[in-house]
Design a protein around this motif. Structure first.
Motif, PDB file in Angstrom:
ATOM      1  N   VAL A 114       0.808  -1.118   0.042  1.00  0.00           N
ATOM      2  CA  VAL A 114       0.007  -0.012   0.030  1.00  0.00           C
ATOM      3  C   VAL A 114       0.918   1.524  -0.028  1.00  0.00           C
ATOM      4  O   VAL A 114       1.837   1.259   0.828  1.00  0.00           O
ATOM      5  CB  VAL A 114      -0.942  -0.082   1.315  1.00  0.00           C
ATOM      6  N   GLU A 115       0.667   1.963  -0.814  1.00  0.00           N
ATOM      7  CA  GLU A 115       1.642   3.555  -1.158  1.00  0.00           C
ATOM      8  C   GLU A 115       0.915   4.366  -0.350  1.00  0.00           C
ATOM      9  O   GLU A 115      -0.602   4.791  -0.477  1.00  0.00           O
ATOM     10  CB  GLU A 115       1.719   4.036  -2.641  1.00  0.00           C
ATOM     11  N   GLU A 116       1.537   5.120   0.522  1.00  0.00           N
ATOM     12  CA  GLU A 116       0.766   6.082   1.472  1.00  0.00           C
ATOM     13  C   GLU A 116       1.747   7.291   1.549  1.00  0.00           C
ATOM     14  O   GLU A 116       2.916   7.122   1.348  1.00  0.00           O
ATOM     15  CB  GLU A 116       0.348   5.453   2.825  1.00  0.00           C
ATOM     16  N   ARG A 120       0.630   9.601   7.042  1.00  0.00           N
ATOM     17  CA  ARG A 120       0.225   8.515   7.660  1.00  0.00           C
ATOM     18  C   ARG A 120       1.511   7.855   8.382  1.00  0.00           C
ATOM     19  O   ARG A 120       1.319   7.340   9.458  1.00  0.00           O
ATOM     20  CB  ARG A 120      -0.206   7.132   6.531  1.00  0.00           C
ATOM     21  N   TRP A 121       2.746   8.069   7.554  1.00  0.00           N
ATOM     22  CA  TRP A 121       3.975   7.405   8.197  1.00  0.00           C
ATOM     23  C   TRP A 121       4.957   8.636   8.808  1.00  0.00           C
ATOM     24  O   TRP A 121       6.103   8.081   9.059  1.00  0.00           O
ATOM     25  CB  TRP A 121       4.461   6.385   7.289  1.00  0.00           C
ATOM     26  N   ARG A 148       7.741   9.293   0.109  1.00  0.00           N
ATOM     27  CA  ARG A 148       6.765   8.547  -0.066  1.00  0.00           C
ATOM     28  C   ARG A 148       6.985   7.181   0.569  1.00  0.00           C
ATOM     29  O   ARG A 148       8.250   6.666   0.958  1.00  0.00           O
ATOM     30  CB  ARG A 148       6.410   8.322  -1.437  1.00  0.00           C
ATOM     31  N   ARG A 150       5.805   2.665   1.237  1.00  0.00           N
ATOM     32  CA  ARG A 150       5.011   1.566   0.985  1.00  0.00           C
ATOM     33  C   ARG A 150       4.869   0.736   2.012  1.00  0.00           C
ATOM     34  O   ARG A 150       6.221   0.363   2.745  1.00  0.00           O
ATOM     35  CB  ARG A 150       5.825   0.784  -0.152  1.00  0.00           C
ATOM     36  N   TYR A 151       3.926   0.311   2.717  1.00  0.00           N
ATOM     37  CA  TYR A 151       3.932  -0.775   3.615  1.00  0.00           C
ATOM     38  C   TYR A 151       3.464  -2.245   3.162  1.00  0.00           C
ATOM     39  O   TYR A 151       2.483  -2.341   2.344  1.00  0.00           O
ATOM     40  CB  TYR A 151       2.717  -0.341   4.710  1.00  0.00           C
TER      41      TYR A 151
END
Length: 440
Positions: A114-116, A120-121, A148, A150-151
């Motif tokens: 999931v790209e966030e 969020r992070w 950016r 990625r999880y």
């Protein structure tokens, strides 16, 4: 840090003039069109030496301090090139051909992700990249939206990346750091954080003498007891004089805990007819550890008090058993050879390093939720792939991804405390007395 891929065409030739003995110059072009790339960033990693290419793609860096360095060449939309060099081979001129950056497509990744964004992070990134030291409170990232994330849910890890250098303003130490981020990962499963990249330092322009003195004191505090200070002490064979005590540490698995944990977990066993019966209790007696299956005559068996205490005691232990050497090590015991200006360092297992000129920062105890008085700063390092590293007089080591740290350095060796390789403390010969600390 990274080997230059084969498709990077890096043509080297010696400069005709020897007027500037420690000068590196060259030209940066597009690999396909051979057109110059003006505005490309060219800098020596972890120093204050950097520039940008001119209209014709050329650059020059002069008066480089003696040592071994990585020259970083980057441009937005292109792959980063790393050219390692030593100053005893200068002057030199290079031609660098940059390849367009190949973007990873989400639909072709091996593991779904999931790209966030920063909202969020961002806090996680600041904690693991900038740190939680007192200096971190005075740091801010100017271009945070360029980062950016990625999880990856399956492997429970977070990856960060940026197409442009991260611009970090450190008002605690008086630096602007342009950080070319190459890798960043928080692995929640293994509880290991790893990041790597190439920083360029710039002094914050301030003319106030009081501010300059405050920055110098803060830089000295960040330097003393750091990994850079330690590596310089190893190189000069002055560990004891600089306040370091080094011991070997061997870490072995706690086999008894592993055994008890496996038996204690819900399991199954075969019945007389080959069917599986659920195990619902464990008995510890003279015969050892026994699993008692459900539905047997001993279903009402109750744990005796000492059995329960034993389980709680074993399961509360650490997963590993650490054994520390009794004798202090000298630098000569881990330096295996010297080649010119560089020394090769190798050691088995772990090094347990105590710095006796400074006590732990209260923030370190708060981070670990430890209610005790500060003790000496204690750290552990190990060689990830069991390969020797090369160190130089500046305190740099190669390859950097080989050395992992934990304990005090695991908390403190973040970007907020980072200093350039050409940094020198205000009092170079300062030999402070050892502090007296109360054991925790």
């Amino acid at each position: 840090m990274y080997k230059i891929p084969a498709f990077f065409c890096l043509l080297l030739f010696m400069a005709g003039s020897v007027a500037a003995q420690r000068t590196i110059s060259g030209k940066v072009v597009n690999a396909s069109s051979q057109e110059p790339l003006p505005g490309s960033s060219v800098f020596i990693s972890n120093t204050s030496f950097g520039t940008v290419t001119t209209k014709d793609g050329s650059f020059e860096l002069s008066d480089i301090p003696p040592g071994k360095y990585d020259l970083i060449i980057s441009s937005v939309g292109y792959e980063t090139v790393v050219y390692s060099f030593t100053t005893d081979k200068l002057p030199t001129r290079i031609k660098v051909e940059l390849q367009p950056k190949v973007r990873e497509l989400a639909n072709v990744t091996v593991e779904p992700s999931v790209e966030e964004g920063w909202d969020r992070w961002g806090e996680v990134f600041m904690t693991n990249f900038v740190g939680q030291t007192p200096n971190a409170k005075q740091c801010r990232i100017r271009n945070e939206k360029s980062i950016r994330f990625r999880y990856y849910k399956k492997s429970n890890r977070l990856v960060a990346y940026s197409d442009e250098p991260i611009i970090l303003e450190n008002k605690a130490l008086g630096y602007i750091i342009k950080y070319q981020l190459e890798d960043f990962e928080v692995n929640y499963k293994t509880k290991v954080t790893y990041f790597a990249g190439y920083p360029l330092f710039e002094e914050i322009e301030k003319s106030r003498k009081g501010l300059q003195r405050r920055w110098q004191r803060s830089r000295d505090k960040a330097y003393y007891g750091s990994m850079m200070h330690f590596m310089r002490s190893v190189y000069s064979n002055t560990l004891a004089d600089e306040g370091f005590e080094v011991r070997r540490m061997v870490r072995t698995p706690n086999l008894e805990k592993e055994r008890v944990r496996k038996l204690y977990r819900p399991a199954s066993m075969s019945g007389p007819s080959g069917t599986k019966k659920k195990i619902n209790m464990i008995s510890i007696g003279k015969a050892g550890i026994t699993a008692v299956p459900q539905g047997t005559a001993v279903d009402t068996f109750r744990f005796v008090a000492d059995s329960n205490d034993y389980y709680r005691s074993v399961l509360s232990q650490e997963d590993h058993i650490d054994t520390y050497g009794r004798h202090l090590l000298t630098a000569d015991s881990i330096v295996i050879e010297q080649q010119g200006e560089y020394k090769a360092v190798f050691f088995e297992d772990y090094l347990y390093i105590t710095y006796k000129h400074e006590l732990e920062d209260p923030g370190y105890l708060l981070f670990h939720q430890e209610q005790r008085k500060p003790f000496y700063q204690r750290s552990h390092i190990w060689l990830q792939n069991r390969n020797a590293i090369a160190i130089d007089a500046n305190g740099s080591y190669f390859p950097p991804q080989e050395v992992f740290s934990m304990s005090y350095w695991g908390w403190g060796e973040k970007i907020a405390n980072l200093l350039p390789l050409d940094y020198k403390p205000y009092e170079e010969q300062d030999k402070r007395p050892l502090l007296k600390a109360v054991k925790p």
